[in-house]
Design a protein around this motif. Structure first.
Motif, PDB file in Angstrom:
ATOM      1  N   CYS A 156      -5.897   2.035   4.748  1.00  0.00           N
ATOM      2  CA  CYS A 156      -5.435   3.029   3.762  1.00  0.00           C
ATOM      3  C   CYS A 156      -5.541   4.481   4.225  1.00  0.00           C
ATOM      4  CB  CYS A 156      -6.189   2.861   2.455  1.00  0.00           C
ATOM      5  SG  CYS A 156      -7.923   3.380   2.532  1.00  0.00           S
TER       6      CYS A 156
ATOM      7  N   CYS B 275      -9.739   1.153  -0.482  1.00  0.00           N
ATOM      8  CA  CYS B 275      -8.929  -0.071  -0.546  1.00  0.00           C
ATOM      9  C   CYS B 275      -9.743  -1.361  -0.567  1.00  0.00           C
ATOM     10  CB  CYS B 275      -7.939  -0.096   0.609  1.00  0.00           C
ATOM     11  SG  CYS B 275      -8.694  -0.269   2.246  1.00  0.00           S
TER      12      CYS B 275
ATOM     13  N   ARG C  58      -2.872  -3.900   4.022  1.00  0.00           N
ATOM     14  CA  ARG C  58      -2.243  -2.702   3.449  1.00  0.00           C
ATOM     15  C   ARG C  58      -1.180  -3.100   2.431  1.00  0.00           C
ATOM     16  NH1 ARG C  58      -0.052  -0.083   7.867  1.00  0.00           N
ATOM     17  NH2 ARG C  58      -2.165   0.591   8.326  1.00  0.00           N
TER      18      ARG C  58
ATOM     19  N   TRP D 227      -2.830  -4.214  -0.742  1.00  0.00           N
ATOM     20  CA  TRP D 227      -3.385  -3.071  -1.469  1.00  0.00           C
ATOM     21  C   TRP D 227      -2.271  -2.284  -2.165  1.00  0.00           C
ATOM     22  CZ3 TRP D 227      -3.443   2.346   0.144  1.00  0.00           C
ATOM     23  CH2 TRP D 227      -4.242   3.156  -0.671  1.00  0.00           C
TER      24      TRP D 227
ATOM     25  N   GLY E  16      -2.252   0.298  -5.114  1.00  0.00           N
ATOM     26  CA  GLY E  16      -3.123   1.225  -4.390  1.00  0.00           C
ATOM     27  C   GLY E  16      -4.353   1.609  -5.200  1.00  0.00           C
TER      28      GLY E  16
ATOM     29  N   LEU F 113      -2.387   8.220   3.441  1.00  0.00           N
ATOM     30  CA  LEU F 113      -1.768   7.248   4.345  1.00  0.00           C
ATOM     31  C   LEU F 113      -1.426   7.875   5.698  1.00  0.00           C
ATOM     32  CD1 LEU F 113       0.504   5.317   1.826  1.00  0.00           C
ATOM     33  CD2 LEU F 113      -1.488   4.410   3.021  1.00  0.00           C
TER      34      LEU F 113
END
Length: 88
Positions: A12, A36, A54, A57, A62, A80
């Motif tokens: 993240c 995350c 990712r 998540w 998020g 990010l």
């Protein structure tokens, strides 16, 4: 790898207090990312697993793992950008 990349979560981009993968970039500390929820050295051990984690998540919106650590002015897109180049 510069210091910022060495401190960033590979999933993240959240900047950690300690290097998740150590100074050498290959010795995980097995801590959990407050953002995350990734366990360093487990869910981020390969480039493929980083991308899977990712996507999970982000697909979940998020959401923060430890909400108390979420900065007031948090911007997911800016965070990010901290992801180490090899893991984007």
């Amino acid at each position: 790898m510069d210091n910022n990349e060495n401190l960033a979560c590979r999933v993240c981009g959240f900047i950690q207090c300690e290097e998740p993968w150590g100074e050498d970039g290959s010795t995980p500390n097995f801590m959990i990312c407050a953002c995350c929820g990734t366990e360093f050295g487990y869910e981020d051990c390969t480039k493929e697993s980083v991308k899977v984690q990712r996507d999970k998540w982000l697909d979940a919106g998020g959401r923060w793992w430890e909400l108390k650590n979420k900065p007031n002015n948090w911007d997911m897109n800016e965070q990010l950008k901290n992801i180490p180049i090899d893991y984007k």
